[in-house]
Design an enzyme around this catalytic site. Structure first.
Site, PDB file in Angstrom:
ATOM      1  N   ASP A  10      32.497  35.285  41.338  1.00 21.39           N
ATOM      2  CA  ASP A  10      32.018  35.189  40.004  1.00 21.39           C
ATOM      3  C   ASP A  10      31.654  36.442  39.520  1.00 21.39           C
ATOM      4  OD1 ASP A  10      31.281  33.684  38.057  1.00 21.39           O
ATOM      5  OD2 ASP A  10      29.495  32.956  38.808  1.00 21.39           O
ATOM      6  N   ASN A  44      33.057  38.514  37.062  1.00 22.14           N
ATOM      7  CA  ASN A  44      34.095  39.583  36.623  1.00 22.14           C
ATOM      8  C   ASN A  44      33.577  40.070  35.201  1.00 22.14           C
ATOM      9  OD1 ASN A  44      35.367  39.356  38.960  1.00 22.14           O
ATOM     10  ND2 ASN A  44      37.175  38.212  38.112  1.00 22.14           N
ATOM     11  N   ARG A  47      30.631  39.455  33.356  1.00 22.04           N
ATOM     12  CA  ARG A  47      29.463  40.299  33.531  1.00 22.04           C
ATOM     13  C   ARG A  47      29.461  41.421  33.717  1.00 22.04           C
ATOM     14  NH1 ARG A  47      26.125  35.593  36.415  1.00 22.04           N
ATOM     15  NH2 ARG A  47      28.355  34.929  36.745  1.00 22.04           N
ATOM     16  N   HIS A  72      38.441  41.016  35.195  1.00 20.37           N
ATOM     17  CA  HIS A  72      39.256  40.176  35.967  1.00 20.37           C
ATOM     18  C   HIS A  72      40.437  41.238  36.730  1.00 20.37           C
ATOM     19  CE1 HIS A  72      37.746  36.772  34.643  1.00 20.37           C
ATOM     20  NE2 HIS A  72      38.082  36.565  33.251  1.00 20.37           N
ATOM     21  N   THR A 120      39.715  24.194  37.520  1.00 24.80           N
ATOM     22  CA  THR A 120      40.353  23.115  36.867  1.00 24.80           C
ATOM     23  C   THR A 120      39.634  23.270  35.366  1.00 24.80           C
ATOM     24  OG1 THR A 120      39.001  21.342  37.740  1.00 24.80           O
ATOM     25  CG2 THR A 120      41.339  21.644  38.351  1.00 24.80           C
ATOM     26  N   GLU A 121      38.311  23.631  35.453  1.00 23.18           N
ATOM     27  CA  GLU A 121      37.386  23.637  34.076  1.00 23.18           C
ATOM     28  C   GLU A 121      37.662  24.927  33.419  1.00 23.18           C
ATOM     29  OE1 GLU A 121      36.011  22.737  37.281  1.00 23.18           O
ATOM     30  OE2 GLU A 121      36.216  20.502  36.888  1.00 23.18           O
ATOM     31  N   LEU A 169      45.436  37.039  59.043  1.00 24.86           N
ATOM     32  CA  LEU A 169      44.611  36.382  57.925  1.00 24.86           C
ATOM     33  C   LEU A 169      45.548  35.654  57.281  1.00 24.86           C
ATOM     34  CD1 LEU A 169      41.804  36.331  56.507  1.00 24.86           C
ATOM     35  CD2 LEU A 169      42.950  37.696  55.065  1.00 24.86           C
ATOM     36  N   GLU A 194      27.810  27.468  55.910  1.00 27.35           N
ATOM     37  CA  GLU A 194      26.839  28.293  55.940  1.00 27.35           C
ATOM     38  C   GLU A 194      26.925  28.640  54.418  1.00 27.35           C
ATOM     39  OE1 GLU A 194      23.985  28.230  57.232  1.00 27.35           O
ATOM     40  OE2 GLU A 194      24.665  26.779  58.854  1.00 27.35           O
TER      41      GLU A 194
END
Ligand code: IPE
Ligand code: IPE
Ligand code: MG
Length: 247
Positions: A25, A27, A29, A42, A71-72, A136, A212
């Site tokens: 979260d 990007n 700002r 982005h 999706t939002e 990974l 966590e």
């Protein structure tokens, strides 16, 4: 012992989280602070994905899942949405070769079929080219919603019942979990959300049941290896009980 900018965190190699989920979260700002358009944030954020995936791989993290589009997020301006849908091509053009060299396996969860064909093709190609890799597992949550995932799985299991493949009593937590979009990924140990918001925004609702949570104020484009180490160090200081009592 890792050392960068005179800050170092001693990490316990025997307690590296197996699966880290990121809510990438901030990007917009981050870009706004630099008087740049949200799309620039982005763009810069994709560099962070590469950097953090390589470092997680180096640390021996087995799986990393990144929330790339919810999706939002279709509620956003069409130009921003279209820009985000172009990023997979940019990302894989620049970094696929390097990710392959580092044995990274790519996957996605979400409704890729809703993306434009070019976006779909590039992601599917990256997935098939890396399917044999054993490092990974980097999963993109793309057009993904946690509630949607649970509904989709429920529908699939209902269909299996109707088709007579299973009976209602065959459905239990293990069976349900295997049919989520994440199927055989290891359990999420650590969820990191950047940019100072304290919510899940519909991310991996089932999978985060016992993860966590670490929240950091750093915006995603500025998140780096040192900050990853700091988050893992916080994780390593936590006492996980899973409902039990520590001896
Ligand atoms: C995260 O950054 C990326 C996506 C949700 C696609 P944001 O675009 O949400 O940035 P902020 O939260 O508005 O700063
Ligand atoms: C969550 O971030 C979605 C992604 C990171 C892709 P948002 O920026 O969309 O979440 P809200 O709107 O702040 O809850
Ligand atoms: Mg946001």
């Amino acid at each position: 012992l890792f050392n960068k900018k005179n800050i170092s965190y001693e990490l316990d190699q025997d307690n590296i989280p197996g699966h880290i989920a990121f809510i990438m979260d901030g990007n917009g700002r981050w870009a706004k602070k630099r008087k740049m358009p949200r799309t620039y944030g982005h763009h810069e954020g994709t560099k962070t994905i590469r950097k953090i995936a390589l470092e997680a791989n180096r640390l021996g993290v087995k799986a990393m899942t990144v929330y790339a589009f919810s999706t939002e997020n279709f509620k956003r301006d069409i130009n921003e949405v279209n820009y985000i849908f172009k990023l997979p091509k940019e990302f894989f053009d620049l970094y696929l070769k390097e990710l392959i060299e580092n044995n990274v396996q790519l996957r996605y969860i979400g409704h890729l079929e809703m993306a434009p064909k070019e976006t779909r093709d590039i992601i599917e190609k990256a997935i098939s080219q890396t399917s044999q890799n054993t490092g990974l597992i980097l999963t993109f949550a793309f057009i993904y919603g946690g509630r949607d995932e649970i509904v989709e799985t429920t529908k699939e299991l209902c269909q299996q019942c109707l088709d007579g493949k299973i009976s209602v009593d065959n459905i239990n937590e293990d069976y349900f979990e295997k049919h989520l979009m994440t199927t055989d990924l290891p359990p999420v140990d650590l969820m990191i959300r950047t940019s100072g918001e304290y919510r899940l925004s519909n991310f991996m609702l089932w999978q985060l049941a016992y993860a966590e949570f670490v929240f950091t104020d750093i915006h995603w484009p500025a998140f780096d290896e040192t900050e990853l180490h700091r988050c893992i160090a916080i994780y390593q200081g936590r006492e996980r009980r899973f409902g039990g009592v520590l001896k």
